[in-house]
Design a protein around this motif. Structure first.
Motif, PDB file in Angstrom:
ATOM      1  N   ALA A   1       0.829  -1.209   0.000  1.00  0.00           N
ATOM      2  CA  ALA A   1       0.000   0.000   0.000  1.00  0.00           C
ATOM      3  C   ALA A   1       0.866   1.264   0.000  1.00  0.00           C
ATOM      4  O   ALA A   1       0.568   2.233  -0.706  1.00  0.00           O
ATOM      5  N   LEU A   2       1.950   1.261   0.755  1.00  0.00           N
ATOM      6  CA  LEU A   2       2.830   2.431   0.800  1.00  0.00           C
ATOM      7  C   LEU A   2       3.537   2.634  -0.545  1.00  0.00           C
ATOM      8  O   LEU A   2       3.715   3.771  -0.999  1.00  0.00           O
ATOM      9  N   ALA A   3       3.925   1.534  -1.184  1.00  0.00           N
ATOM     10  CA  ALA A   3       4.560   1.644  -2.503  1.00  0.00           C
ATOM     11  C   ALA A   3       3.582   2.211  -3.520  1.00  0.00           C
ATOM     12  O   ALA A   3       3.954   3.030  -4.373  1.00  0.00           O
ATOM     13  N   ARG A   4       2.328   1.806  -3.441  1.00  0.00           N
ATOM     14  CA  ARG A   4       1.321   2.322  -4.371  1.00  0.00           C
ATOM     15  C   ARG A   4       1.071   3.815  -4.160  1.00  0.00           C
ATOM     16  O   ARG A   4       0.623   4.500  -5.077  1.00  0.00           O
ATOM     17  N   ARG A   5       1.363   4.290  -2.966  1.00  0.00           N
ATOM     18  CA  ARG A   5       1.212   5.722  -2.706  1.00  0.00           C
ATOM     19  C   ARG A   5       2.429   6.504  -3.174  1.00  0.00           C
ATOM     20  O   ARG A   5       2.489   7.724  -2.997  1.00  0.00           O
ATOM     21  N   GLY A   6       3.397   5.827  -3.760  1.00  0.00           N
ATOM     22  CA  GLY A   6       4.534   6.515  -4.345  1.00  0.00           C
ATOM     23  C   GLY A   6       5.817   6.440  -3.559  1.00  0.00           C
ATOM     24  O   GLY A   6       6.863   6.920  -4.020  1.00  0.00           O
ATOM     25  N   HIS A   7       5.789   5.848  -2.371  1.00  0.00           N
ATOM     26  CA  HIS A   7       7.012   5.723  -1.590  1.00  0.00           C
ATOM     27  C   HIS A   7       7.915   4.641  -2.182  1.00  0.00           C
ATOM     28  O   HIS A   7       7.430   3.647  -2.739  1.00  0.00           O
ATOM     29  N   ARG A   8       9.204   4.841  -2.062  1.00  0.00           N
ATOM     30  CA  ARG A   8      10.178   3.879  -2.594  1.00  0.00           C
ATOM     31  C   ARG A   8      10.511   2.873  -1.491  1.00  0.00           C
ATOM     32  O   ARG A   8      11.304   3.166  -0.591  1.00  0.00           O
ATOM     33  N   VAL A   9       9.889   1.719  -1.572  1.00  0.00           N
ATOM     34  CA  VAL A   9       9.985   0.714  -0.519  1.00  0.00           C
ATOM     35  C   VAL A   9      10.963  -0.383  -0.946  1.00  0.00           C
ATOM     36  O   VAL A   9      10.807  -0.989  -2.007  1.00  0.00           O
ATOM     37  N   HIS A  10      11.953  -0.654  -0.100  1.00  0.00           N
ATOM     38  CA  HIS A  10      12.918  -1.717  -0.330  1.00  0.00           C
ATOM     39  C   HIS A  10      12.773  -2.740   0.793  1.00  0.00           C
ATOM     40  O   HIS A  10      12.931  -2.398   1.973  1.00  0.00           O
ATOM     41  N   VAL A  11      12.470  -3.981   0.435  1.00  0.00           N
ATOM     42  CA  VAL A  11      12.271  -5.040   1.418  1.00  0.00           C
ATOM     43  C   VAL A  11      13.489  -5.948   1.424  1.00  0.00           C
ATOM     44  O   VAL A  11      13.885  -6.480   0.378  1.00  0.00           O
ATOM     45  N   PHE A  12      14.065  -6.158   2.599  1.00  0.00           N
ATOM     46  CA  PHE A  12      15.214  -7.054   2.765  1.00  0.00           C
ATOM     47  C   PHE A  12      14.706  -8.300   3.479  1.00  0.00           C
ATOM     48  O   PHE A  12      14.217  -8.234   4.615  1.00  0.00           O
ATOM     49  N   THR A  13      14.818  -9.442   2.773  1.00  0.00           N
ATOM     50  CA  THR A  13      14.169 -10.651   3.259  1.00  0.00           C
ATOM     51  C   THR A  13      14.970 -11.890   2.887  1.00  0.00           C
ATOM     52  O   THR A  13      16.021 -11.801   2.236  1.00  0.00           O
ATOM     53  N   SER A  14      14.490 -13.053   3.298  1.00  0.00           N
ATOM     54  CA  SER A  14      15.155 -14.324   3.000  1.00  0.00           C
ATOM     55  C   SER A  14      14.852 -14.744   1.564  1.00  0.00           C
ATOM     56  O   SER A  14      13.921 -14.233   0.936  1.00  0.00           O
ATOM     57  N   PRO A  15      15.634 -15.695   1.026  1.00  0.00           N
ATOM     58  CA  PRO A  15      15.401 -16.143  -0.349  1.00  0.00           C
ATOM     59  C   PRO A  15      13.978 -16.655  -0.551  1.00  0.00           C
ATOM     60  O   PRO A  15      13.395 -17.293   0.327  1.00  0.00           O
ATOM     61  N   ILE A  16      13.442 -16.346  -1.723  1.00  0.00           N
ATOM     62  CA  ILE A  16      12.065 -16.717  -2.064  1.00  0.00           C
ATOM     63  C   ILE A  16      12.084 -17.742  -3.181  1.00  0.00           C
ATOM     64  O   ILE A  16      12.843 -17.621  -4.143  1.00  0.00           O
ATOM     65  N   VAL A  17      11.249 -18.762  -3.056  1.00  0.00           N
ATOM     66  CA  VAL A  17      11.080 -19.746  -4.118  1.00  0.00           C
ATOM     67  C   VAL A  17       9.764 -19.486  -4.801  1.00  0.00           C
ATOM     68  O   VAL A  17       8.716 -19.416  -4.154  1.00  0.00           O
ATOM     69  N   ASN A  18       9.789 -19.320  -6.128  1.00  0.00           N
ATOM     70  CA  ASN A  18       8.539 -19.058  -6.840  1.00  0.00           C
ATOM     71  C   ASN A  18       7.792 -20.360  -7.106  1.00  0.00           C
ATOM     72  O   ASN A  18       8.213 -21.444  -6.686  1.00  0.00           O
ATOM     73  N   ASN A  19       6.690 -20.266  -7.818  1.00  0.00           N
ATOM     74  CA  ASN A  19       5.846 -21.443  -8.040  1.00  0.00           C
ATOM     75  C   ASN A  19       6.530 -22.520  -8.873  1.00  0.00           C
ATOM     76  O   ASN A  19       6.091 -23.672  -8.899  1.00  0.00           O
ATOM     77  N   ASN A  20       7.586 -22.156  -9.584  1.00  0.00           N
ATOM     78  CA  ASN A  20       8.327 -23.134 -10.379  1.00  0.00           C
ATOM     79  C   ASN A  20       9.467 -23.786  -9.614  1.00  0.00           C
ATOM     80  O   ASN A  20      10.215 -24.584 -10.155  1.00  0.00           O
ATOM     81  N   GLY A  21       9.606 -23.399  -8.341  1.00  0.00           N
ATOM     82  CA  GLY A  21      10.644 -24.001  -7.526  1.00  0.00           C
ATOM     83  C   GLY A  21      12.004 -23.369  -7.708  1.00  0.00           C
ATOM     84  O   GLY A  21      13.022 -23.953  -7.320  1.00  0.00           O
ATOM     85  N   HIS A  22      12.073 -22.171  -8.289  1.00  0.00           N
ATOM     86  CA  HIS A  22      13.350 -21.507  -8.541  1.00  0.00           C
ATOM     87  C   HIS A  22      13.458 -20.224  -7.733  1.00  0.00           C
ATOM     88  O   HIS A  22      12.461 -19.596  -7.400  1.00  0.00           O
TER      89      HIS A  22
END
Length: 489
Positions: free
Chosen positions: A112-133
């Motif tokens: 929601a904050l990004a949609r309001r124009g703020h530049r949001v950077h998220v630092f998180t753990s590795p993500i696996v997409n639906n293809n397993g990559h």
């Protein structure tokens, strides 16, 4: 949304031991005293500070408020007065998985904050997409958060590696504000960050209370759980440790009114550094839709002559209160055979609910669109949680869908969710009290319960929307950047 991946570079003490006996003796005296201090020094835990959900004609420094910022109207202007560069530390980011409450909060808020124009950077753990990559780069739109995944195993949080990514980005252009979801950013790193806010989704003092309520569900001759037995040894030192290190965080966001009181009165955080902002849910994803609910009932086989349909959603585990609901509903249907229970979720208690027969429909894990139909199919939502910490998003979703609720009588829920009797029913976290509440609902019937649901919808729409939450956080982040934004209105 864009993803950046950095290149890869007790032994339990015996129940009969003297140590354990001594600890139990200490706990028997210190824990009740701690709760007594807590509840006597925070007089409004059992009574919300405001009878209504709005604060009339309030003005002043927002940092002095003792109530949830959600109660204040924040104008929804097209663009914020200042565009912020925001760093977010979150252990997980919900892509391709079933997220927990903290991850859903992070996603809803910062999208929601990004949609309001703020530049949001998220630092998180590795993500696996639906293809397993592991996606190296994934771009959706310019108004989405930019996701920085540290190297390593998917879903395994390593704050030191995330910190390296943060420093790289911070050197390019400093962040205006930094937001940590609970202890994703540990206090050893947080102590030097004056522009940091941390949202607490549960603190050790609430966790201690939760452990006690869970153990009280044991049968008279059932042995104490080894896990609970072991946890007693560390829980009080953990509370004391939190009280000491929480001061290293510059700003604290409590997600319930009662948690805000604990942070100020027990954890001794100065009031100007504690801000209460309740969680919110996507107002476009949940709403009242009678035909959708009727279609869902027909699809899953709920008969038209059902006198009342109850619903529960979430993980089917002990700490969510399923031992209470299982036993209470077992008793209820012996007297009221036309009452049905819909169970959305999966977990260890799934099979036990199925064993209750045709009056219970176990639906498994559900997508948000399926949950919308689920909430509309029930007459009233039950949340028998044994966890006082945090605020369960399912309560907010149900109320946004126009449903009254039955909920455990915890300070967090009574002070922020079921703030008056018209919104639903509350019970002490035991089977007998829950049965009493269920009997009251059956006696009232679906028409009266539906009237309560309208009041729930009105309250939720004014307090628990993603938009209201995002605007409150935006104002806090602006206040952290520039004190002039701390003055309301």
């Amino acid at each position: 949304m864009a993803f950046n991946n950095k290149p890869k570079k007790p032994h339990l003490i015996s129940f009969h031991s003297n140590v354990f006996t001594t600890l139990l003796f200490i706990l028997a005296f210190t824990v009740p005293l701690l709760f007594l201090i807590l509840h006597t020094s925070t007089s409004y835990l059992c009574k919300p500070p405001f009878a209504s959900n709005k604060v009339k004609s309030w003005s002043g420094d927002l940092r002095n408020t003792l109530f949830a910022w959600n109660r204040l109207p924040f104008p929804h202007i097209q663009s914020p007065p200042v565009t912020l560069k925001i760093a977010v530390f979150s252990r997980k980011w919900p892509i391709g998985t079933t997220p927990g409450g903290m991850e859903r909060h992070a996603y809803t808020l910062h999208t929601a904050l990004a949609r309001r124009g703020h530049r949001v950077h998220v630092f998180t753990s590795p993500i696996v997409n639906n293809n397993g990559h592991h996606p190296d780069v994934l771009t959706t739109s310019n108004d989405s958060p930019r996701i920085h995944c540290h190297e390593g195993e998917a879903g395994k949080w390593q704050y030191n590696k995330a910190w390296e990514l943060f420093n790289d980005e911070n050197q390019r252009q400093p962040f205006d504000v930094i937001h940590s979801e609970s202890v994703a950013l540990p206090h050893s790193l947080a102590r030097n960050l004056k522009n940091l806010a941390v949202s607490w989704h549960g603190i050790a003092l609430e966790s201690l209370e939760s452990s006690i309520f869970q153990d009280l569900t044991r049968k008279p001759n059932e042995p104490m759980s080894p896990a609970f037995n072991a946890s007693l040894y560390g829980v009080v030192p953990k509370v004391l440790n939190e009280i000491r290190f929480f001061h290293n965080y510059a700003h604290h966001v409590a997600i319930s009114d009662s948690c805000g009181e604990m942070l100020r009165d027990v954890y001794q955080i100065p009031r100007k550094r504690v801000h209460v902002i309740l969680n919110g849910v996507d107002e476009n994803g949940f709403g009242n839709d009678l035909s959708l609910g009727l279609d869902f009932r027909s699809k899953i086989g709920v008969p038209k002559n059902a006198s009342l349909v109850l619903g529960v959603a979430g993980r089917l585990v002990k700490d969510k209160g399923h031992p209470l609901l299982y036993e209470a509903f077992s008793r209820l249907i012996t007297k009221h055979p036309d009452v049905y229970l819909l169970v959305a979720g999966s977990g260890p208690w799934e099979q036990r609910y199925k064993d209750l027969g045709a009056r219970v429909q176990v639906l498994g894990s559900m997508s948000p669109s399926q949950l919308k139909a689920f909430y509309n199919a029930i007459d009233i939502f039950v949340n028998p949680t044994l966890r006082p910490q945090g605020l369960d998003l399912t309560l907010m979703e149900a109320m946004m869908s126009g449903k009254a609720v039955i909920a455990s009588r915890f300070p967090s829920i009574k002070g922020s969710i079921v703030v008056n009797d018209e919104l639903g029913f509350m019970f002490s976290p035991n089977v007998d009290s829950l049965v009493e509440a269920l009997e009251e609902v059956v006696k009232e019937g679906p028409k009266r319960v539906a009237h309560r649901g309208k009041a729930s919808r009105e309250y939720a729409a004014s307090m628990f929307t993603a938009s209201k939450m995002a605007l409150a956080y935006e104002r806090l982040f602006l206040c952290i950047k520039n004190n002039t934004f701390c003055v309301y209105p």
